[in-house]
Motif scaffolding. Structure first.
Motif, mmCIF file in Angstrom:
data_model
loop_
_atom_site.group_PDB
_atom_site.id
_atom_site.type_symbol
_atom_site.label_atom_id
_atom_site.label_comp_id
_atom_site.label_asym_id
_atom_site.label_seq_id
_atom_site.Cartn_x
_atom_site.Cartn_y
_atom_site.Cartn_z
ATOM 1 N N ALA A 15 42.258 72.579 -86.102
ATOM 2 C CA ALA A 15 42.672 71.596 -85.105
ATOM 3 C C ALA A 15 44.104 71.906 -84.704
ATOM 4 O O ALA A 15 44.830 72.592 -85.429
ATOM 5 N N ASP A 16 44.495 71.380 -83.546
ATOM 6 C CA ASP A 16 45.825 71.636 -83.017
ATOM 7 C C ASP A 16 46.276 70.416 -82.220
ATOM 8 O O ASP A 16 45.445 69.692 -81.665
ATOM 9 N N SER A 17 47.583 70.177 -82.192
ATOM 10 C CA SER A 17 48.134 69.076 -81.410
ATOM 11 C C SER A 17 49.564 69.407 -81.017
ATOM 12 O O SER A 17 50.335 69.912 -81.844
ATOM 13 N N GLU A 18 49.908 69.100 -79.769
ATOM 14 C CA GLU A 18 51.292 69.293 -79.330
ATOM 15 C C GLU A 18 52.229 68.307 -80.010
ATOM 16 O O GLU A 18 53.429 68.525 -80.069
ATOM 17 N N ALA A 19 51.689 67.208 -80.545
ATOM 18 C CA ALA A 19 52.517 66.189 -81.193
ATOM 19 C C ALA A 19 52.931 66.586 -82.603
ATOM 20 O O ALA A 19 53.819 65.970 -83.186
ATOM 21 N N TYR A 20 52.293 67.618 -83.170
ATOM 22 C CA TYR A 20 52.582 68.070 -84.533
ATOM 23 C C TYR A 20 52.678 69.583 -84.561
ATOM 24 O O TYR A 20 51.934 70.285 -83.881
ATOM 25 N N GLY A 21 53.579 70.090 -85.393
ATOM 26 C CA GLY A 21 53.767 71.533 -85.522
ATOM 27 C C GLY A 21 52.631 72.221 -86.253
ATOM 28 O O GLY A 21 52.376 73.405 -86.054
ATOM 29 N N LYS A 22 51.935 71.468 -87.124
ATOM 30 C CA LYS A 22 50.867 72.071 -87.916
ATOM 31 C C LYS A 22 49.793 71.027 -88.193
ATOM 32 O O LYS A 22 50.101 69.899 -88.568
ATOM 33 N N VAL A 23 48.537 71.402 -87.992
ATOM 34 C CA VAL A 23 47.404 70.526 -88.285
ATOM 35 C C VAL A 23 46.430 71.328 -89.148
ATOM 36 O O VAL A 23 46.068 72.445 -88.805
#
Length: 152
Positions: free
Chosen positions: A68-76
């Motif tokens: 998974a990936d999110s611009e709100a977090y550096g690492k998922v």
């Protein structure tokens, strides 16, 4: 504006509005995947958040969640909580297969997304987009509702 132009724009606007409504309700769908109850547990300070949801495979073939990936977090990361001899620990999971017709639940004390290195401040009530990544370069954007740890 001519009536014909208005009528041709109406279906596009309606479709866009319906898509926004579906995504903003903590649910997302792809042709054979349904995600519901998408919640992100917000912890204070720089503590990692946790993502919980239900992933249902309505297709004819198994799918494999690989990240998974999110611009709100550096690492998922995909994680699983394991309890052994009264002690709980978390372990990274490289992939999870969801058979045809099955539902995989991401919930406290089980599978969850571990969201680390918050990119900007968040508050309860915000929404965060997380893209689920599947084998075969398939991606599914899901809107998560940011919730208090006490609400879970």
């Amino acid at each position: 504006m001519p009536i014909r132009d208005t009528l041709t724009r109406l279906p596009r606007r309606l479709a866009g509005s319906l898509l926004a409504l579906l995504l903003s309700s903590g649910a997302a769908q792809a042709a054979d995947l349904d995600v519901s109850e998408a919640r992100l547990r917000l912890m204070p300070g720089d503590l990692p958040g946790a993502g919980y949801f239900q992933l249902h495979n309505t297709g004819d073939e198994a799918v494999t969640l690989v990240g998974a990936d999110s611009e709100a977090y550096g690492k998922v990361m995909l994680h699983m909580t394991v309890s052994e001899d009264g002690m709980s620990s978390m372990h990274a999971v490289s992939e999870l297969e969801v058979a045809s017709g099955d539902t995989l639940e991401f919930a406290p004390r089980g599978y969850h997304l571990m969201l680390m290195k918050r990119a900007h401040p968040l508050a309860v009530g915000d929404e965060v987009e997380v893209t689920l990544e599947f084998a075969g370069d398939r991606r599914l954007p899901v809107t998560f509702d940011v919730v208090s740890p006490r609400s879970l």
